[in-house]
Design a protein around this motif. Sequence first.
Motif, PDB file in Angstrom:
ATOM      1  N   SER A 166       1.147  -0.822  -0.330  1.00  0.00           N
ATOM      2  CA  SER A 166      -0.038   0.167  -0.118  1.00  0.00           C
ATOM      3  C   SER A 166       0.731   1.208  -0.107  1.00  0.00           C
ATOM      4  O   SER A 166       0.425   2.423  -0.083  1.00  0.00           O
ATOM      5  N   ARG A 194      -8.934  -1.722  -3.550  1.00  0.00           N
ATOM      6  CA  ARG A 194      -7.498  -1.719  -4.329  1.00  0.00           C
ATOM      7  C   ARG A 194      -8.816  -2.323  -5.796  1.00  0.00           C
ATOM      8  O   ARG A 194     -10.115  -3.731  -5.238  1.00  0.00           O
ATOM      9  N   MET A 252     -13.658  -6.088  -6.120  1.00  0.00           N
ATOM     10  CA  MET A 252     -12.907  -5.304  -6.071  1.00  0.00           C
ATOM     11  C   MET A 252     -11.998  -5.657  -4.428  1.00  0.00           C
ATOM     12  O   MET A 252     -13.534  -7.052  -3.775  1.00  0.00           O
ATOM     13  N   VAL A 254     -10.917   3.716  -8.571  1.00  0.00           N
ATOM     14  CA  VAL A 254     -10.065   3.504  -8.015  1.00  0.00           C
ATOM     15  C   VAL A 254      -9.710   2.418  -9.394  1.00  0.00           C
ATOM     16  O   VAL A 254      -7.825   2.679  -9.569  1.00  0.00           O
ATOM     17  N   ASP A 255      -9.781   1.881 -10.662  1.00  0.00           N
ATOM     18  CA  ASP A 255      -8.545   1.424 -11.506  1.00  0.00           C
ATOM     19  C   ASP A 255      -7.674   2.392 -11.921  1.00  0.00           C
ATOM     20  O   ASP A 255      -7.021   2.481 -12.446  1.00  0.00           O
ATOM     21  N   GLY A 268      -5.696   3.533  -8.970  1.00  0.00           N
ATOM     22  CA  GLY A 268      -4.896   2.327  -7.953  1.00  0.00           C
ATOM     23  C   GLY A 268      -4.844   1.770  -6.635  1.00  0.00           C
ATOM     24  O   GLY A 268      -4.594   0.353  -6.300  1.00  0.00           O
ATOM     25  N   GLU A 269      -5.569   3.179  -6.449  1.00  0.00           N
ATOM     26  CA  GLU A 269      -6.266   2.268  -5.203  1.00  0.00           C
ATOM     27  C   GLU A 269      -6.915   4.243  -4.712  1.00  0.00           C
ATOM     28  O   GLU A 269      -7.106   5.027  -4.598  1.00  0.00           O
TER      29      GLU A 269
END
Length: 319
Positions: free
Chosen positions: A15, A242, A261, A308-309, A312-313
Motif C-alpha cells: 500500500s 483496490r 474489488m 479505483v482502477d 490504483g487504490e
Amino acid sequence: MVFNRLSRRTFLKRSGIAAAAIAMPPFQITAEPAPAHPNAAILRGTLGLPTDTPLFGRAFATHTAHAAPSTTAPLTETLPADSVHAISALSEDGAWYRLPVGYVQRDRLQLILPYTPPPALTEGTYGEVIAPFSAIRQYCATAAPILERLYFGMVVIVHETLIDDYGMRWYSVSLVAGSPAGYGWLPAAHLAPYPLAGTALAQPAAIIDRAQARLTLYDGGRKIGEAATYSWLSAPLEGILRVVAPSGVVSGISYFRPSLMIVEGAGSLSIPVSGAYWHNRFGERGTSLERERIELSTFAARALYALVDGRGELPISVR
C-alpha cells in the motif's frame, strides 16, 4: 478467485503507507450531510446512476403487484419472471416500488436502465450486459443450447467477433479471464463497453456506515456521491480499496461478481467488494452467518471500480 491473505508487513509494503497513515479519513469533513435514507441509491443522482435516465426493474421471479404498498392490499397483476417495468416512485418506508401496474416489493426487482444500442467491442476487452437478461449459447444461433444465463450488470470478457449468415454480430465470451467458465457465444447487441471512465477526483476516499448500510464517496471534505450497501462487517476498519478484476469469483461465496474489488487492511484482512445482480437488498445489513463482504448495485460498483482502477487504490473507512 481466492484472495491471498497478506501479512501486515506485506500489506504496508504494497500500500506504500505506514501504519499511522492508514488513519481515516485523510481530510476534515466540514459539512457532513444529514444521513440519507439507506435506500437512497435507487433514486436519481446517486453514485453510478445517471440523472437524466428513467429507471426500470427486472422481476427476479414471478411476483404479484398490489393496489397499495402493503401485502394485504388487493392484487392488481402478476409479473412474469424477467419482465421489465418502469419505476415511478419509492414508498416512504423504502420497501416498495410504484409501477404502472401497482406496487411491488423492492427486493422483488433488480434495478436496471433502459436499453441503448451499444458500440462494437474490441476483442480482448470487457463488456457489461445491458439487456435485462441474456444467455451465453453453445454456438451463434438464438436457438442454440444455453450454457449460462446472464443478467443486467454482469461482466464478460470478449474473445472474438463473428457475423452470422443473417448479418447478426456475435461475440465469443467467457465470464472470467483465463478460465473456460461460461465460454460460448453472446449477441453483440447485449454488451456495452466496461468500465465507463471514472470521475477525476483530487483526494477521493470512501466511508461505509454499517448502521445506515451506506457508502459515501468524498473528494477531500466534499461529499460527491453515495450508494446503499448490503454487507456483513463484524467491526470497524481502516484500509485500502483496490481492484481485482472486472468479473471474478470469490472462494466460499456464490455467483460471478462484476466489478470485483478488495479491501486490504492490517493483519492480513481482505474483504471482497463487488456489484450484485441477484438481489436488491441494498440498504440492509447482512448477518454474522455470512462471510464478510460488501455488495453494491451494479451501477455503484461500476462507478467505484472505474474510479479505483484509474488511481490504483482508494482509502476506505468502515464505521
